[in-house]
Write a protein that holds these residues in place. Structure first.
Motif, PDB file in Angstrom:
ATOM      1  N   HIS A 145      -6.967 103.917  -2.647  1.00 22.96           N
ATOM      2  CA  HIS A 145      -6.950 102.497  -2.959  1.00 22.96           C
ATOM      3  C   HIS A 145      -8.230 102.091  -3.670  1.00 22.96           C
ATOM      4  O   HIS A 145      -8.210 101.248  -4.567  1.00 22.96           O
ATOM      5  N   LEU A 146      -9.316 102.714  -3.269  1.00 21.55           N
ATOM      6  CA  LEU A 146     -10.583 102.449  -3.946  1.00 21.55           C
ATOM      7  C   LEU A 146     -10.447 102.785  -5.431  1.00 21.55           C
ATOM      8  O   LEU A 146     -10.818 101.993  -6.296  1.00 21.55           O
ATOM      9  N   PHE A 147      -9.916 103.956  -5.709  1.00 16.41           N
ATOM     10  CA  PHE A 147      -9.721 104.369  -7.099  1.00 16.41           C
ATOM     11  C   PHE A 147      -8.823 103.370  -7.826  1.00 16.41           C
ATOM     12  O   PHE A 147      -9.173 102.846  -8.890  1.00 16.41           O
ATOM     13  N   ASN A 148      -7.692 103.071  -7.225  1.00 11.45           N
ATOM     14  CA  ASN A 148      -6.748 102.178  -7.892  1.00 11.45           C
ATOM     15  C   ASN A 148      -7.322 100.789  -8.076  1.00 11.45           C
ATOM     16  O   ASN A 148      -7.144 100.165  -9.110  1.00 11.45           O
ATOM     17  N   HIS A 149      -7.996 100.330  -7.031  1.00 14.74           N
ATOM     18  CA  HIS A 149      -8.531  98.974  -7.131  1.00 14.74           C
ATOM     19  C   HIS A 149      -9.544  98.876  -8.249  1.00 14.74           C
ATOM     20  O   HIS A 149      -9.589  97.870  -8.957  1.00 14.74           O
ATOM     21  N   SER A 150     -10.351  99.915  -8.411  1.00  9.51           N
ATOM     22  CA  SER A 150     -11.303  99.875  -9.525  1.00  9.51           C
ATOM     23  C   SER A 150     -10.568  99.677 -10.831  1.00  9.51           C
ATOM     24  O   SER A 150     -10.998  98.906 -11.680  1.00  9.51           O
ATOM     25  N   GLY A 205     -15.028  95.766  -9.935  1.00 12.07           N
ATOM     26  CA  GLY A 205     -14.315  97.024 -10.036  1.00 12.07           C
ATOM     27  C   GLY A 205     -15.046  98.166  -9.367  1.00 12.07           C
ATOM     28  O   GLY A 205     -14.434  98.937  -8.633  1.00 12.07           O
ATOM     29  N   VAL A 206     -16.332  98.294  -9.611  1.00  9.75           N
ATOM     30  CA  VAL A 206     -17.011  99.468  -9.074  1.00  9.75           C
ATOM     31  C   VAL A 206     -18.262  99.168  -8.262  1.00  9.75           C
ATOM     32  O   VAL A 206     -18.578  99.912  -7.336  1.00  9.75           O
ATOM     33  N   LEU A 207     -18.975  98.089  -8.593  1.00  6.20           N
ATOM     34  CA  LEU A 207     -20.274  97.908  -7.927  1.00  6.20           C
ATOM     35  C   LEU A 207     -20.118  97.734  -6.420  1.00  6.20           C
ATOM     36  O   LEU A 207     -20.790  98.397  -5.636  1.00  6.20           O
ATOM     37  N   ILE A 208     -19.203  96.853  -6.009  1.00  2.94           N
ATOM     38  CA  ILE A 208     -19.082  96.641  -4.571  1.00  2.94           C
ATOM     39  C   ILE A 208     -18.606  97.898  -3.870  1.00  2.94           C
ATOM     40  O   ILE A 208     -18.843  98.062  -2.685  1.00  2.94           O
ATOM     41  N   LYS A 209     -17.958  98.777  -4.625  1.00  3.70           N
ATOM     42  CA  LYS A 209     -17.465  99.984  -3.964  1.00  3.70           C
ATOM     43  C   LYS A 209     -18.536 101.040  -3.865  1.00  3.70           C
ATOM     44  O   LYS A 209     -18.711 101.653  -2.822  1.00  3.70           O
ATOM     45  N   VAL A 236     -26.805 115.525  -3.984  1.00  8.20           N
ATOM     46  CA  VAL A 236     -25.639 116.246  -3.484  1.00  8.20           C
ATOM     47  C   VAL A 236     -24.406 115.839  -4.287  1.00  8.20           C
ATOM     48  O   VAL A 236     -24.093 114.662  -4.393  1.00  8.20           O
ATOM     49  N   MET A 237     -23.762 116.811  -4.863  1.00  3.63           N
ATOM     50  CA  MET A 237     -22.530 116.526  -5.585  1.00  3.63           C
ATOM     51  C   MET A 237     -21.380 117.151  -4.803  1.00  3.63           C
ATOM     52  O   MET A 237     -21.008 118.292  -5.017  1.00  3.63           O
ATOM     53  N   ASP A 238     -20.837 116.394  -3.854  1.00  2.13           N
ATOM     54  CA  ASP A 238     -19.676 116.918  -3.135  1.00  2.13           C
ATOM     55  C   ASP A 238     -18.426 116.185  -3.622  1.00  2.13           C
ATOM     56  O   ASP A 238     -18.477 115.435  -4.594  1.00  2.13           O
ATOM     57  N   GLY A 239     -17.311 116.433  -2.970  1.00  2.00           N
ATOM     58  CA  GLY A 239     -16.053 115.864  -3.442  1.00  2.00           C
ATOM     59  C   GLY A 239     -16.085 114.358  -3.514  1.00  2.00           C
ATOM     60  O   GLY A 239     -15.616 113.750  -4.488  1.00  2.00           O
ATOM     61  N   LEU A 240     -16.644 113.741  -2.503  1.00  2.00           N
ATOM     62  CA  LEU A 240     -16.678 112.285  -2.473  1.00  2.00           C
ATOM     63  C   LEU A 240     -17.513 111.740  -3.617  1.00  2.00           C
ATOM     64  O   LEU A 240     -17.107 110.803  -4.319  1.00  2.00           O
ATOM     65  N   ALA A 241     -18.682 112.361  -3.812  1.00  2.00           N
ATOM     66  CA  ALA A 241     -19.560 111.882  -4.872  1.00  2.00           C
ATOM     67  C   ALA A 241     -18.881 112.017  -6.231  1.00  2.00           C
ATOM     68  O   ALA A 241     -18.956 111.113  -7.065  1.00  2.00           O
ATOM     69  N   SER A 242     -18.206 113.144  -6.444  1.00  2.00           N
ATOM     70  CA  SER A 242     -17.615 113.322  -7.776  1.00  2.00           C
ATOM     71  C   SER A 242     -16.460 112.345  -7.980  1.00  2.00           C
ATOM     72  O   SER A 242     -16.277 111.824  -9.081  1.00  2.00           O
ATOM     73  N   LEU A 243     -15.710 112.056  -6.934  1.00  3.69           N
ATOM     74  CA  LEU A 243     -14.650 111.052  -7.065  1.00  3.69           C
ATOM     75  C   LEU A 243     -15.241 109.696  -7.442  1.00  3.69           C
ATOM     76  O   LEU A 243     -14.769 109.031  -8.376  1.00  3.69           O
ATOM     77  N   MET A 244     -16.294 109.312  -6.724  1.00  3.46           N
ATOM     78  CA  MET A 244     -16.902 108.007  -7.004  1.00  3.46           C
ATOM     79  C   MET A 244     -17.453 107.963  -8.421  1.00  3.46           C
ATOM     80  O   MET A 244     -17.321 106.967  -9.120  1.00  3.46           O
ATOM     81  N   LEU A 245     -18.078 109.074  -8.831  1.00  2.00           N
ATOM     82  CA  LEU A 245     -18.630 109.118 -10.186  1.00  2.00           C
ATOM     83  C   LEU A 245     -17.533 108.939 -11.215  1.00  2.00           C
ATOM     84  O   LEU A 245     -17.688 108.214 -12.202  1.00  2.00           O
ATOM     85  N   LEU A 246     -16.432 109.610 -10.971  1.00  2.00           N
ATOM     86  CA  LEU A 246     -15.318 109.502 -11.911  1.00  2.00           C
ATOM     87  C   LEU A 246     -14.870 108.044 -12.017  1.00  2.00           C
ATOM     88  O   LEU A 246     -14.696 107.509 -13.118  1.00  2.00           O
ATOM     89  N   VAL A 247     -14.718 107.410 -10.877  1.00  3.02           N
ATOM     90  CA  VAL A 247     -14.296 106.012 -10.871  1.00  3.02           C
ATOM     91  C   VAL A 247     -15.269 105.155 -11.653  1.00  3.02           C
ATOM     92  O   VAL A 247     -14.904 104.399 -12.561  1.00  3.02           O
ATOM     93  N   VAL A 248     -16.561 105.318 -11.301  1.00  2.00           N
ATOM     94  CA  VAL A 248     -17.574 104.461 -11.910  1.00  2.00           C
ATOM     95  C   VAL A 248     -17.600 104.664 -13.417  1.00  2.00           C
ATOM     96  O   VAL A 248     -17.542 103.703 -14.197  1.00  2.00           O
ATOM     97  N   SER A 249     -17.656 105.913 -13.841  1.00  2.00           N
ATOM     98  CA  SER A 249     -17.877 106.110 -15.273  1.00  2.00           C
ATOM     99  C   SER A 249     -16.612 105.836 -16.079  1.00  2.00           C
ATOM    100  O   SER A 249     -16.698 105.373 -17.215  1.00  2.00           O
ATOM    101  N   LEU A 250     -15.470 106.071 -15.482  1.00  4.12           N
ATOM    102  CA  LEU A 250     -14.232 105.750 -16.197  1.00  4.12           C
ATOM    103  C   LEU A 250     -14.148 104.249 -16.471  1.00  4.12           C
ATOM    104  O   LEU A 250     -13.924 103.814 -17.619  1.00  4.12           O
ATOM    105  N   VAL A 251     -14.352 103.477 -15.438  1.00  2.00           N
ATOM    106  CA  VAL A 251     -14.300 102.027 -15.626  1.00  2.00           C
ATOM    107  C   VAL A 251     -15.406 101.575 -16.565  1.00  2.00           C
ATOM    108  O   VAL A 251     -15.189 100.756 -17.464  1.00  2.00           O
ATOM    109  N   ALA A 252     -16.598 102.150 -16.377  1.00  2.00           N
ATOM    110  CA  ALA A 252     -17.719 101.740 -17.224  1.00  2.00           C
ATOM    111  C   ALA A 252     -17.412 102.009 -18.693  1.00  2.00           C
ATOM    112  O   ALA A 252     -17.711 101.189 -19.561  1.00  2.00           O
TER     113      ALA A 252
END
Lengths: 116, 565, 493, 151
Positions: C327-332, C244-248, C71-87
């Motif tokens: 805050h999740l985004f920023n904290h990452s 940055g991202v794993l715990i989130k 499922v790619m909904d809004g939440l998933a895409s936000l998290m993906l963005l966070v993860v891959s940006l930091v990665a």
């Protein structure tokens, strides 16, 4: 007559045994064994879930398509979970061996330089 | 909060008073830059230094003109960071600690301001409105009557940020530290002038525009102001370092402004704002003079200074004028504004008997300020030259370069102008267009004629003195107990010990002792407490895996209990 | 059904991991190239996911309740963005940082495996599948913590692995309970069934088990004790990924999904989250104040900052959820930057002890100002990104009438500022520490990663500009605020 | 345990028994893998059995002899090969609908060639698991060896 919930309770008890080992044992290997025990308790629980009265193994046989089968999904889950457990155990054992090399002991209460 | 909104002028309001404050900020910026040209010469990172200075000015102007509360909070917070960066140019070993302390106190109160902002937003728009309300939260449209706990909390939270920026109690402790450690131009620029302007200006705005105060809050403010005046001036009296002593006075004077705003009547508030401008003038002058002394003598330790009046006559003159001004001696500007504040306090007499306390505190504060400046002037400019000063005076001829002297002189002249012609120049030319209908310089006091009378009195005294003593004076070298002081430098009276007997008075002595052990410093007390708690928690993390697992299990049980209950 | 690209988010890093293990053993450069390209590809895919409408993908063509639904909904895409940006930024940083270690291909393999695991957790709509990906990511992270094979690394990895396995077992048990009760593993279907069947003791037990397991992965007090050991022990880029991202993605995201989308947020549950968040915030920050090891200090702050997110979720209002997610985004961004900075300092000076550092701002100007901007961001100083998310959380607290929590958030924020000023004071201000006369600024790949992250810290507030917010944050908030998902609406995506 | 002193491995009895059984075990593993889609077993179980045959070999004859048959590098490489193959089969599913779709014809039920891509996946898994478990064993054993040599 054994109560139908008894096996589940036993599973949970086994899980507690494993956790107890992690909690109270000092030896690294015993802690790992505790994890393994708890892991298998959960696996057992999953297998129990799919049990059905008079159920057969969920494998299609020629000529016996209509038999009562147990739920195949938890079995698949258990397989996956076993693989994961295997990987975790292997990792833990490898780390434990290296820890022994570095600290000269398997006693977890003496491996505590990180604190505060 | 869309981009168009952010840059449109809706977010700013250009009131005449704001223009005045902005003009002052600009003036101080120019003076500080001129001063820095000489003072900061040869230091590292000058580009960054001037960049931060300019940025500070820009943000200050932003805060002064900001109409939107959110915009103000943002600019305000960033100013704290610039303060931190500017302190970092200090060269004493304790500079890092001071920088940390300053930003922690200022930034900490900024965080409180954030909560205050949230409360204001809630009070105005209520739940469920989302973020859009923030962009419309402006001084010019929003008014909140102070009634009930929430609005009081909101006011106090916003006020705490103002107090910390201005350096009033209980958030004052960074100012003396900073005065001691930061470079003088920075001290003269931020805590002495711009931060005072911002803090008091903001306090006035929230007290007048944003909230409608009741008399109880006014009394709280007046009490805070009085405590600030008295406590800081008492601390100032026993200091050994010129810059630190001046730092305590920078705190003490804020008390007058808070007191003035707390009165809630036009004359008091007007006096507070006038005092704010006056304060920036004389306090910058004092700090810059101290900087000139430091530049030529390499120290500000009172024990090692003395007799500088001969060596640096211009600095001495300016310092003298500013000292009288800060002590509220007529006819200088400090007196003019204090006079208005006194009248404001008397104006609150209708609200009960407490005004007597505030008035006493304010007047006592002025007297004690004068006392401590007598100590300072004796120890630095008059008195006997210390061996340190003599040595420097012999090896090189210490002078005051133009870049240092010019700002000092300008400010001293302003002290006189604003004092002598208080009813003409500041009020006639600057304030009355600004205040539009507010009372002009009030009371039975005409500063110009008073000045003429004072000058006449002085002249008369001089004449009497000259006539009476002509030809009868005998000059001898200073001596104590028949011993020639010049021959025995160890017997020199440096002035450091002036008023140190204050500490022997029983209850005061205990207070001084506590102050020295930093029991009144919110920063130190807070960190000590956090450290104590941390010690306990840290001891619990003892590296035992079993214990950690036990916590997890306890957590599972706790979650279970919480969810079935 | 436009979701054909969804599986690639897992498949691409997995393939990269194995190609690294297969082809790049001899050549570190090849491993670096593969790693960077793969992560860049994942970043591109996630950006595509953010801009394209929500969609699903049924694995193997099996329809939803039976097969695994991605499922790619809004939440998933936000998290993906966070993860891959930091990665991506961490990967560039590590190109130069990991030179100090041997076995580059192993690093890249594990890194990509962890990335695949995290992506999998985020995109899957199936509870057991989530567990599997969570284990993949966890195992890779255990190994990465032990990567240096020093004394402390091993100790931390062992404790982390034991506690992590325990958490996984709790999760598996919880999943078993839920499966036994509802007969399904699809999260949306499960939510539907739970709604039909109602609350029973077993669902509460399952909730407790799942919540504990996820809380352990998210390092919420009292499940946090592994984190301050594990995160500092890993190499800096890995610490950045872990904190940055794993715990989130493994903890905070899963808790949000569980609470809002599977169980539906009841007032009791939200109160529980509030308490958990507040306790984490306070305990984490107080412990952080005492630390002298820079990375350990940062690790304790992760505990504290995760508390903010949980607090935001616990408020349960759209504003609170927005604050938590933002805050999740920023904290990452800022926490990974801080760990990268600590790595730069460690590489340049050879120590992590703040007492031994000093005066480095002149020697390492880039590191100095990136650290400052990240520190100000995490402390909520305006106009840095952390300020905005904290402001929203505090506003949400006030809006809900939770005065105490709002004030608590402010207090913790002040303490955070105190401890970060300690970092900047001891590392960058003052006299140059002994033996640092020849310290140089770190090489450009490390600087590049840090500078980009620092810029993101500074402009992070722009995420609230309506156009961006509508695209990135609002869909995610909507997913959580919408309450329990039903299978019908997920399939219709 | 493996020592490099000519007389590597265990006693003659063990060696002989191993020599006789190891091929059978290996073959049994392959059988399990190939029938994975018809009967209990499959890639994982078969892979473990195949790995066990190599572990047997290693224990009985020592490292040297085992590495003559399969090099250590090859073991770890095979693991990745298995994974890549499996992933490749999953990705080939995009030919027919999506990730993991069974893109091959299904074949006749209960015959060996049935199940489309499932047997292929089983083989890939078998390679991955067999190499993985044997590699794990090697890693643990080799570590013990190096530790002793270190002392």
């Amino acid at each position: 007559m054994i109560h139908s919930w008894l096996p589940y309770v036993l599973c949970i008890l086994l899980f507690c045994v494993g956790v107890y080992a992690v909690l109270s044992k000092k030896n690294l290997i015993r802690i790992i064994l505790g994890i393994v025990i708890a892991d298998y308790a959960v696996n057992l629980f999953l297998i129990l879930l799919c049990w059905k009265k008079g159920g057969e193994a969920p494998i299609l046989q020629p000529g016996a398509m209509e038999q009562v089968m147990v739920d195949p999904l938890p079995q698949a889950l258990v397989l996956t979970s076993i693989v994961i457990g295997l990987a975790t155990t292997a990792f833990l054992v490898a780390i434990a061996m290296r820890l022994h090399e570095r600290y000269g002991t398997y006693d977890i209460t003496r491996i505590r330089e990180l604190r505060g | 909060m869309s981009l168009e909104n952010l840059f449109s002028l809706d977010l700013f309001s250009f009131s005449p008073l704001a223009w005045l404050a902005a003009a002052f900020a600009g003036l101080f910026f120019i003076l500080v830059v001129i001063y820095s040209l000489n003072f900061m010469k040869g230091r590292k990172g000058l580009f960054r230094y001037y960049l931060y200075t300019v940025l500070t000015l820009v943000l200050t102007l932003g805060v002064i003109f900001a109409d939107n509360l959110l915009l103000l909070v943002i600019l305000w917070g960033f100013l704290g960071l610039l303060l931190y960066l500017l302190i970092g140019f200090g060269r004493t070993p304790s500079t890092p600690a001071t920088a940390r302390k300053a930003l922690l106190i200022v930034g900490g109160t900024d965080a409180m301001m954030l909560l205050g902002l949230a409360l204001v937003w809630f009070l105005v728009y209520g739940p469920g409105t989302g973020l859009s309300g923030l962009a419309k939260l402006s001084f010019s449209t929003v008014t909140i009557p102070v009634a009930g706990g929430l609005s009081v909390a909101a006011f106090l939270l916003l006020a705490s940020a103002a107090l910390a920026k201005a350096g009033a109690m209980p958030f004052h402790t960074w100012v003396p530290d900073m005065a001691e450690d930061a470079p003088i131009p920075v001290t003269a620029y931020l805590p002495a002038s711009l931060d005072k302007l911002l803090g008091v200006f903001f306090l006035a705005r929230i007290s007048l525009e944003l909230f409608i105060l009741d008399s109880t809050l006014g009394i709280v403010l007046m009490a805070l102001g009085s405590i600030t005046i008295m406590a800081a001036v008492m601390m100032a009296m026993v200091q050994h370092d010129m810059k630190r002593l001046l730092g305590y006075h920078a705190v003490s004077q804020v008390g007058y402004m808070v007191l003035g705003i707390g009165t809630g009547n036009p004359i008091g508030i007007c006096g507070a704002l006038f005092h704010m401008f006056n304060h920036t003038i004389y306090k910058s002058c004092l700090f810059m003079a101290a900087g000139a002394v430091e530049k030529s003598m390499n120290t500000t330790d009172l024990h090692r200074l003395g007799g500088l009046a001969k060596l640096m006559p211009l600095v001495f003159g300016a310092f003298f004028v500013a000292s009288l001004s800060i002590s509220g001696v007529p006819p200088f500007n400090g007196f003019a504004s204090k006079w208005m504040i006194y009248q404001g306090i008397i104006g609150t007499a209708g609200n009960g008997w407490t005004w007597i306390i505030w008035l006493t505190a304010a007047m006592m504060g002025s007297a004690l300020t004068l006392a401590s400046f007598m100590k300072l002037i004796h120890a630095v400019f008059l008195g006997q030259a210390s061996p340190h000063v003599t040595k420097i005076a012999e090896s090189s001829r210490p002078g005051t370069p133009f870049a240092l002297a010019a700002p000092i002189a300008v400010l001293a002249v302003l002290c006189i102008l604003f004092g002598v012609f208080a009813d003409r120049i500041p009020f006639g030319e600057l304030f009355s267009p600004v205040l539009a209908g507010e009372p002009v310089f009030p009371g039975l006091w005409s500063s110009t004629s008073a000045t003429i009378l004072i000058l006449a009195g002085l002249f008369l005294g001089m004449v009497v003195y000259l006539l009476g003593s002509a030809g009868k004076t005998r000059s001898v070298a200073p001596f104590i107990g028949g011993e020639d002081l010049d021959a025995r430098p160890s017997m020199r009276v440096s002035g450091v010990d002036f008023y140190s007997t204050v500490k022997d008075v029983k209850p005061l002595g205990v207070l001084f002792d506590w102050a020295e052990r930093k029991h009144f410093d919110c920063y130190v007390v807070g960190l000590r407490f956090a450290d104590f708690l941390g010690g306990i928690l840290s001891g619990l993390h003892n590296g035992l895996l079993g214990r950690y697992v036990l916590w997890c299990l306890a957590g599972v049980v706790a979650l279970y209990l919480a969810l079935i209950g | 059904m436009a979701g054909e690209y969804i599986p690639l988010l897992v498949a691409v890093p997995l393939a990269g991991a194995f190609f690294c293990a297969l082809a790049a053993r001899k050549s570190g450069v090849l491993a670096d190239t593969i790693g960077t390209l793969i992560v860049a590809l994942v970043l591109a895919l996630s950006i595509y996911a953010v801009v394209s409408p929500p969609s699903t993908h049924a694995v193997g063509g099996w329809p939803a309740p039976l097969g695994i639904l991605l499922v790619m909904d809004g939440l998933a895409s936000l998290m993906l963005l966070v993860v891959s940006l930091v990665a991506f930024l961490v990967m560039i940083y590590s190109l130069s940082y990991m030179n100090a270690y041997s076995g580059r291909w192993q690093f890249h393999t594990l890194f990509l495996l962890m990335l695949a695991g995290m992506n999998g957790v985020v995109i899957t709509g199936d509870l057991f599948n989530l567990f599997v990906f969570l284990e993949v990511a966890s195992l890779a992270s255990y190994a990465l913590v032990a990567f240096g094979t020093g004394k402390h690394e091993l100790e931390a990895a062992f404790k982390y692995a034991v506690m992590g396995s325990l958490g996984s077992l709790l999760l598996l048990l919880g999943i078993a309970f839920l499966y036994g009760y509802t007969g399904t593993l699809n999260m949306a279907h499960m939510a539907e069934r739970l709604g039909e069947l109602g609350v029973a003791p077993i669902t509460v037990a399952a909730l407790v088990l799942l919540l504990s397991g996820f809380a352990l992965k998210a390092a919420i007090v009292p499940f946090h004790s592994w984190l301050p050991d594990a995160h500092p022990s890993a190499p800096a880029p890995i610490s950045a990924m872990l904190s940055g991202v794993l715990i989130k993605s493994l903890g905070v995201y899963t808790i949000a999904r569980l609470v809002f989308n599977v169980y539906g947020a009841s007032p009791d549950l939200l109160n529980l989250l509030l308490v958990l968040g507040a306790v984490s915030m306070g305990i984490g920050v107080i412990l952080a104040l005492r630390q002298w090891d820079m990375k350990r200090l940062l690790a304790y702050h992760s505990v504290s900052q995760v508390g903010y997110m949980i607090l935001g979720f616990g408020l349960g209002s759209p504003l609170g959820i927005l604050g938590g997610l933002f805050h999740l985004f920023n904290h990452s961004i800022f926490k990974s930057l801080l760990f990268l900075n600590s790595g730069a300092l460690e590489q340049a000076t050879g120590t992590r002890n703040l007492k031994e550092m000093g005066g480095l701002s002149g020697r390492m100007p880039t590191t100095s100002w990136t650290t400052l901007s990240a520190s100000m961001s995490i402390s909520g100083v305006p106009p840095f990104s952390g300020f905005w998310s904290k402001l929203i959380i505090v506003m949400a607290c006030v809006e809900q009438g939770r005065w105490f929590y709002g004030a608590w958030a402010i207090l913790v924020s002040v303490l955070t500022l105190a401890s970060f000023l300690k970092v900047t004071k001891f590392a960058f201000l003052g006299k140059l520490g002994k033996g640092f006369e020849n310290v140089r600024e770190v090489p450009w790949p490390m600087r590049f990663g840090m500078v980009v992250l620092a810029l993101l810290c500074i402009v992070g507030g722009l995420m609230l500009v309506p156009e961006v917010k509508e695209m990135v944050l609002t869909p995610a908030v909507r997913v959580l605020d919408h309450g329990i998902l039903t299978l019908g609406e997920v399939v219709r995506l | 345990m493996a020592r490099n002193d000519g007389e590597a491995g265990m006693t003659l009895v063990v060696k002989t028994v191993t020599r006789l059984t190891v091929g059978l075990i290996f073959l049994y593993g392959i059988y399990i893998v190939l029938n994975g889609h018809l009967s209990p077993g499959g890639g994982f179980a078969g892979g473990v059995i195949i790995a066990l045959s190599f572990i047997n070999l290693f224990l009985a004859f020592g490292a040297k002899k085992t590495f003559e048959i399969i090099r250590k590098d090859a073991v770890t490489a095979l693991e990745s090969v298995g994974a890549v193959l499996f992933l490749g089969i999953a990705l080939l599913g995009f030919i027919d609908g999506g990730f993991f779709s069974n893109f091959l014809p299904q074949g006749e039920l209960f015959s060996l060639v049935s199940g489309g891509a499932i047997p292929l996946s089983n083989i890939a898994i078998c390679i991955k698991v067999g190499a993985g478990i044997f590699g794990m064993f090697l890693a643990l054993v080799a570590f013990r060896g190096s530790e002793r040599e270190g002392k």
